[in-house]
Design a protein around this motif. Structure first.
Motif, PDB file in Angstrom:
ATOM      1  N   ASP A 184     -39.322 -25.904  -7.340  1.00 61.25           N
ATOM      2  CA  ASP A 184     -40.638 -25.802  -7.515  1.00 61.25           C
ATOM      3  C   ASP A 184     -41.114 -26.635  -9.073  1.00 61.25           C
ATOM      4  O   ASP A 184     -40.659 -26.175  -9.937  1.00 61.25           O
ATOM      5  N   THR A 228     -36.249 -22.640  -6.437  1.00 61.33           N
ATOM      6  CA  THR A 228     -35.669 -21.991  -5.391  1.00 61.33           C
ATOM      7  C   THR A 228     -35.023 -21.704  -3.903  1.00 61.33           C
ATOM      8  O   THR A 228     -34.427 -19.982  -3.877  1.00 61.33           O
ATOM      9  N   GLU A 229     -34.041 -22.245  -3.798  1.00 59.85           N
ATOM     10  CA  GLU A 229     -33.103 -22.682  -3.007  1.00 59.85           C
ATOM     11  C   GLU A 229     -32.582 -24.260  -3.022  1.00 59.85           C
ATOM     12  O   GLU A 229     -32.821 -24.530  -4.040  1.00 59.85           O
ATOM     13  N   ASN A 261     -37.584 -20.043   0.720  1.00 63.76           N
ATOM     14  CA  ASN A 261     -38.812 -19.581  -0.824  1.00 63.76           C
ATOM     15  C   ASN A 261     -39.132 -20.957  -0.328  1.00 63.76           C
ATOM     16  O   ASN A 261     -38.545 -21.468  -1.755  1.00 63.76           O
ATOM     17  N   PRO A 293     -42.640 -22.018  -2.633  1.00 64.00           N
ATOM     18  CA  PRO A 293     -43.988 -22.078  -3.645  1.00 64.00           C
ATOM     19  C   PRO A 293     -45.273 -22.946  -3.037  1.00 64.00           C
ATOM     20  O   PRO A 293     -44.838 -24.214  -3.229  1.00 64.00           O
ATOM     21  N   THR A 298     -30.505 -17.943  -0.411  1.00 58.83           N
ATOM     22  CA  THR A 298     -31.032 -16.749  -0.474  1.00 58.83           C
ATOM     23  C   THR A 298     -30.765 -15.713   1.155  1.00 58.83           C
ATOM     24  O   THR A 298     -30.235 -17.125   2.075  1.00 58.83           O
TER      25      THR A 298
END
Length: 394
Positions: free
Chosen positions: A54, A61-62, A301, A303, A37
């Motif tokens: 996650d 997420t990355e 990011n 979680p 991101t």
């Protein structure tokens, strides 16, 4: 020493079947690497391989160059421990003598323990067995002529995620509990005197579990805990077993740039697996690399991860003492890596410290260390740090 007979388990075959059938994990088998991101912060000059998975949603997420191969440094100790424990089937009991080695190896990244098991259990054979068992695609034993250097094992961020997924979701319960239980007890000071609570351990509040790695001839002796001794060119730098002589052949892996890796899980129930593998420009200090991997990790990011309260500041000078109270009257708790960035929770007045031409009687409380440093060593133009509250009771 003869290898203990391996268990007849099917963990590796089950894992590979799951990889082939689960759509959520398709990226793991195809080798696709989704772009990170825009928020991901890779400091100038740093080469990074990143994977954040996650487990609650079954998605990354990355990902940033997640298939790129790095020398593992001490992260390979995960495979060394896993190989040993799987060889203890069917009970997976750990004798006291082995527990005395494995616990420091996982908690404090002890090199002597890694040397012992690397020599006793077949060196590169450990890596080959775990590649098959876990279903790794980017992991290789040390190159020919370098077999004695366990830290030269090649590893990627996405394979690191696979290792943790295997531990959490496939490995027998006693194996999972032993490894993850020790990683949750990671000590700030490694057995070689390096402060190893960078990356994940600094970026997020507990619960987390971490296995870190570092290697670099430009890293000076570790300063964590008073009197700790180490050397940047010791086995922590190369991951060498003294039982084997390595030829000077140049391997394909980048061995010139200092390496700093942070891997583990973050959040309740080990929700998110984080793997951050980094290489830094030749000559980079340990404190600079520590700071850079911290900034990168904090930008991810993750979680379930909770950033710690406080404000980050740079520091200057070598061997800055962390004290239990805002004075020099008691022995230091530990010393900071030179020039490292620290989290400041609050500040209070205490004993005046003088570094001519400067004098300062304000002290910064570092919650992640449980102690104070004089504000004179904090990179700020004012004696009292801006936007930092005074400590209660001061």
């Amino acid at each position: 020493m003869h290898r203990i007979a391996r268990r007849p388990g099917t963990g590796g075959r089950v894992w590979r079947a799951l990889l082939a059938s689960a759509a959520a994990l398709l990226v793991l088998t195809t080798g696709a690497s989704a772009p990170a991101t825009a928020a991901v912060r890779v400091p100038d000059g740093v080469i990074a391989g990143v994977a954040v998975f996650d487990r609650q949603t079954g998605t990354f997420t990355e990902q940033l160059d997640s298939s790129a191969k790095f020398r593992s440094a001490s992260v390979v100790k995960l495979l060394i421990a896993l190989d040993y424990l799987l060889g203890r089937a069917p009970t997976y009991s750990v004798p006291a003598a082995d527990r005395a080695r494995l616990e420091p190896m996982l908690r404090g990244s002890d090199d002597a323990a890694a040397n012992h098991y690397w020599s006793a259990n077949g060196g590169s054979g450990i890596v080959r067995r775990m590649v098959d068992e876990v279903g790794l695609t980017d992991t290789d034993p040390p190159p020919a002529g370098q077999e004695g250097f366990w830290g030269y094992t090649a590893l990627s961020a996405r394979d690191t995620v696979r290792i943790y997924r295997y531990l959490l979701e496939t490995a027998p319960a006693p194996v999972r509990e032993f490894v993850m239980g020790n990683l949750r007890q990671s000590t700030r000071c490694a057995t070689d005197g390096y402060d190893q609570h960078f990356g994940i351990a600094g970026a997020f509040d507990r619960p987390w579990a971490v296995k870190q790695g570092w290697a670099g001839s430009s890293f000076p002796a570790g300063t964590c805990t008073t009197g700790a001794s180490s050397a940047g060119t010791s086995s922590s730098a190369s991951g060498r077993s003294p039982a084997s002589d390595a030829a000077p052949d140049a391997p394909a892996l980048d061995l010139a740039r200092p390496a700093l890796h942070s891997t583990g899980t973050v959040g309740s129930g080990d929700r998110t697996i984080v793997a951050v593998l980094t290489l830094h420009p030749v000559g980079t200090s340990y404190g600079k690399a520590y700071t850079d991997i911290g900034r990168l990790t904090r930008s991810l990011n993750v979680p379930g991860g909770t950033p710690p309260a406080g404000t980050w500041f740079g520091t200057w000078s070598d061997h800055v003492n962390v004290r239990r109270d805002p004075s020099t009257g008691n022995p230091p708790i530990t010393q900071l890596p030179a020039g490292v960035e620290v989290l400041v929770g609050c500040q209070r007045k205490g004993q005046a410290v003088s570094v001519p031409p400067y004098n300062n009687d304000w002290w910064a409380y570092l919650p992640q260390y449980g102690g104070y440093i004089s504000n004179i060593y904090v990179s700020s133009p004012e004696n009292k740090l801006p936007n930092v509250p005074e400590c209660s009771g001061s």
